[in-house]
Design an enzyme around this catalytic site. Structure first.
Site, PDB file in Angstrom:
ATOM      1  N   ARG A   1       0.845  -1.186   0.000  1.00 40.06           N
ATOM      2  CA  ARG A   1       0.000   0.000   0.000  1.00 40.06           C
ATOM      3  C   ARG A   1       0.885   1.242   0.000  1.00 40.06           C
ATOM      4  O   ARG A   1       2.072   1.174   0.307  1.00 40.06           O
ATOM      5  CB  ARG A   1      -0.926   0.009   1.211  1.00 40.06           C
ATOM      6  CG  ARG A   1      -1.878  -1.175   1.280  1.00 40.06           C
ATOM      7  CD  ARG A   1      -2.698  -1.136   2.556  1.00 40.06           C
ATOM      8  NE  ARG A   1      -3.645  -2.257   2.639  1.00 40.06           N
ATOM      9  CZ  ARG A   1      -3.369  -3.434   3.173  1.00 40.06           C
ATOM     10  NH1 ARG A   1      -2.155  -3.663   3.685  1.00 40.06           N
ATOM     11  NH2 ARG A   1      -4.277  -4.398   3.209  1.00 40.06           N
TER      12      ARG A   1
ATOM     13  N   LYS B   1      -2.092  -2.790   7.726  1.00 43.17           N
ATOM     14  CA  LYS B   1      -3.509  -2.664   8.034  1.00 43.17           C
ATOM     15  C   LYS B   1      -3.944  -3.811   8.955  1.00 43.17           C
ATOM     16  O   LYS B   1      -3.646  -4.971   8.696  1.00 43.17           O
ATOM     17  CB  LYS B   1      -4.316  -2.700   6.729  1.00 43.17           C
ATOM     18  CG  LYS B   1      -5.780  -2.341   6.879  1.00 43.17           C
ATOM     19  CD  LYS B   1      -6.438  -2.248   5.523  1.00 43.17           C
ATOM     20  CE  LYS B   1      -7.894  -1.854   5.640  1.00 43.17           C
ATOM     21  NZ  LYS B   1      -8.541  -1.733   4.306  1.00 43.17           N
TER      22      LYS B   1
ATOM     23  N   HIS C   1      -2.982   3.214  -5.560  1.00 42.80           N
ATOM     24  CA  HIS C   1      -3.529   1.906  -5.220  1.00 42.80           C
ATOM     25  C   HIS C   1      -3.777   1.057  -6.468  1.00 42.80           C
ATOM     26  O   HIS C   1      -3.851  -0.173  -6.368  1.00 42.80           O
ATOM     27  CB  HIS C   1      -4.833   2.069  -4.430  1.00 42.80           C
ATOM     28  CG  HIS C   1      -5.081   0.962  -3.456  1.00 42.80           C
ATOM     29  ND1 HIS C   1      -4.299   0.764  -2.327  1.00 42.80           N
ATOM     30  CD2 HIS C   1      -6.013  -0.020  -3.431  1.00 42.80           C
ATOM     31  CE1 HIS C   1      -4.746  -0.289  -1.666  1.00 42.80           C
ATOM     32  NE2 HIS C   1      -5.782  -0.782  -2.300  1.00 42.80           N
TER      33      HIS C   1
ATOM     34  N   ARG D   1      -1.154  -1.524  -6.854  1.00 44.31           N
ATOM     35  CA  ARG D   1      -1.363  -2.713  -6.004  1.00 44.31           C
ATOM     36  C   ARG D   1      -2.384  -3.650  -6.646  1.00 44.31           C
ATOM     37  O   ARG D   1      -2.195  -4.874  -6.658  1.00 44.31           O
ATOM     38  CB  ARG D   1      -1.825  -2.264  -4.617  1.00 44.31           C
ATOM     39  CG  ARG D   1      -2.205  -3.388  -3.646  1.00 44.31           C
ATOM     40  CD  ARG D   1      -2.503  -2.781  -2.288  1.00 44.31           C
ATOM     41  NE  ARG D   1      -3.282  -3.663  -1.422  1.00 44.31           N
ATOM     42  CZ  ARG D   1      -2.763  -4.539  -0.566  1.00 44.31           C
ATOM     43  NH1 ARG D   1      -1.452  -4.679  -0.502  1.00 44.31           N
ATOM     44  NH2 ARG D   1      -3.540  -5.267   0.214  1.00 44.31           N
TER      45      ARG D   1
ATOM     46  N   TYR E   1     -10.008  -9.776  -7.557  1.00 45.42           N
ATOM     47  CA  TYR E   1      -9.039  -9.610  -8.635  1.00 45.42           C
ATOM     48  C   TYR E   1      -9.191 -10.639  -9.746  1.00 45.42           C
ATOM     49  O   TYR E   1      -8.524 -10.557 -10.772  1.00 45.42           O
ATOM     50  CB  TYR E   1      -7.612  -9.647  -8.075  1.00 45.42           C
ATOM     51  CG  TYR E   1      -7.332  -8.506  -7.127  1.00 45.42           C
ATOM     52  CD1 TYR E   1      -7.302  -7.198  -7.591  1.00 45.42           C
ATOM     53  CD2 TYR E   1      -7.135  -8.734  -5.776  1.00 45.42           C
ATOM     54  CE1 TYR E   1      -7.071  -6.144  -6.733  1.00 45.42           C
ATOM     55  CE2 TYR E   1      -6.901  -7.691  -4.896  1.00 45.42           C
ATOM     56  CZ  TYR E   1      -6.873  -6.394  -5.385  1.00 45.42           C
ATOM     57  OH  TYR E   1      -6.655  -5.352  -4.524  1.00 45.42           O
TER      58      TYR E   1
END
Length: 465
Positions: A282, A307, A413, A416, A448
């Protein structure tokens, strides 16, 4: 504008071209005067070689020295960088191509007092009274007047910190508390009634049209309020309007688009963007990287306190090792000079500064991507070198996306998202990708697979049969 007068430090053949360049940038005569002063300050400090031979060493040494002056404001620092850039450009010195000018121009951005990296340490529990204290449950260990919460907001923050939630969670939850109390006050309803919560959730969807994730976050913040501050369960809320706004699929770039984006970046910004794509980290995980987190022997990066407070390991791209080594050499040199001048400390998380007194100044705890300038910690008053501000990379990626002509909505992002999708395309199993991304649930990683299942290498269009 700058008058055409001789300067004892500026060579005569460069004087008029420099004045012309400064005048095009300046808004007033006083503004232009200060640009010329910056040029003269640089030349008075660096007189060892002809200006036409000045390279990255001369410029970065001077700018680094300026960065240690905490009395210099952000706009003054940028003015110094622009003035020296004009001098190098007019003199056609090697430094114009060797110096990472974008880094120095943006390097003066300091971390805010409530920045996610240092905010909790710099933000005492002092809030405006937004609810009578009779609504507050005082914890059993509150044995002094100073330790007792003075408002609902005060008690809420104390509960969040007792639970060890992330500082960003504290910020978002506190914001929802304030919105909820403001809503109840304007409607003249009881803050502690479940019906008020149900009405507030209806309001978010019917009048504010928020996304499902936003409504869920508000509900979580209010459940925490009832459970940890009011010391009661919220119970059944009954029927309330649920947001129907669908969750967006992640934007993913092709490998060609990745290369086009990276080609528009340079220096540290290109290196950090490459790390985002090459490791799947991230944005703030890259920005907060410490020297000790890079393991060149095992070719991996240790992502600390990510996170959810979790650690994980992700692969270190082979092609970035040489550039990262060079980056660390520059940081080590900068750190050595900082130490010689009585600085060299970085912010340490939690209570590590008290536990390990000398760790803040040790090499392994330094940031891989430090700020160009030293800054005064607003709570302790210590002069430290924090990491770069994340907005520097965010703006650079946005600009690079436009320059590359990409029609997709690109941000940090997105790199990522592309990392995860390209791994799946190359045959890696979804559990491996889940571990690399640090997802707690594989269902989060499943999103994804949309690129694999739709078009491309997935289902063919009947028009192509």
């Amino acid at each position: 504008m700058v008058p055409n007068q001789a300067s004892p430090l500026v060579p005569s053949e460069l004087l008029q071209p420099i004045i012309n360049k400064i005048n095009t940038l300046s808004k007033s005569q006083q503004h232009a005067h200060w640009y010329m002063r910056r040029v003269e300050e640089y030349l008075s400090a660096v007189q060892r070689r002809p200006i036409s031979e000045h390279g990255a060493r001369e410029v970065t040494e001077w700018l680094s020295e300026l960065g240690r002056k905490t009395t210099l404001t952000d706009w003054q620092f940028r003015q110094c960088v622009e003035a020296v850039g004009i001098l190098m450009r007019v003199a056609q010195a090697p430094a114009i191509d060797q110096v990472d000018w974008k880094f120095w121009l943006a390097g003066g951005v300091a971390l805010e007092n409530n920045h996610p990296t240092t905010g909790r340490n710099n933000t005492p529990i002092t809030h405006a009274v937004i609810e009578p204290s009779s609504n507050i449950a005082v914890p059993e260990d509150a044995d002094s007047v100073e330790s007792k919460p003075r408002s609902l907001s005060d008690a809420y923050v104390r509960a969040v910190r007792r639970e060890g939630l992330a500082y960003k969670t504290e910020q978002s939850y506190t914001a929802w508390l304030q919105r909820y109390v403001s809503y109840c006050t304007s409607r003249k309803v009881d803050t502690r009634a479940a019906s008020s919560v149900r009405s507030f959730l209806d309001y978010l969807v019917l009048e504010r049209n928020v996304a499902a994730s936003t409504q869920n976050q508000a509900l979580n913040a209010l459940v925490f309020l009832f459970r940890k501050v009011f010391m009661s369960e919220l119970g059944e809320l009954g029927d309330f309007a649920h947001s129907k706004r669908q969750r967006r699929l992640p934007v993913v770039m092709t490998r060609g688009e990745i290369q086009a984006l990276l080609s528009q970046l340079d220096g540290r910004n290109e290196l950090m963007a490459s790390l985002l794509y090459g490791t799947g980290m991230r944005l703030m995980e890259v920005i907060r990287l410490r020297v000790k987190d890079l393991d060149f022997g095992y070719r991996q990066v240790h992502v600390r306190n990510a996170k959810g407070g979790k650690d994980r390991v992700t692969p270190l791209p082979e092609r970035l090792i040489e550039r990262l080594t060079h980056q660390l050499e520059e940081v080590r040199l900068q750190h050595r000079v900082d130490l010689e001048q009585g600085y060299g400390e970085v912010w340490l998380p939690e209570a590590l500064e008290r536990k390990w007194a000398k760790a803040a100044a040790s090499w392994e705890w330094q940031y891989v991507f430090p700020s160009a300038r030293l800054a005064v910690d607003p709570r302790s008053g210590k002069v430290r070198r924090h990491h770069m501000h994340e907005s520097v990379l965010q703006k650079a990626v946005k600009s690079a996306s436009r320059a590359a002509g990409l029609a997709k909505r690109i941000n940090c992002h997105t790199l990522r998202h592309s990392f995860a999708t390209h791994l799946l395309e190359n045959g890696y199993d979804i559990r491996t990708v889940q571990e690399l991304l640090g997802h707690a649930d594989v269902s989060t990683t499943m999103i994804y697979t949309h690129v694999l299942n739709r078009g491309g290498a997935g289902v063919r269009s009947p028009l192509d049969f």
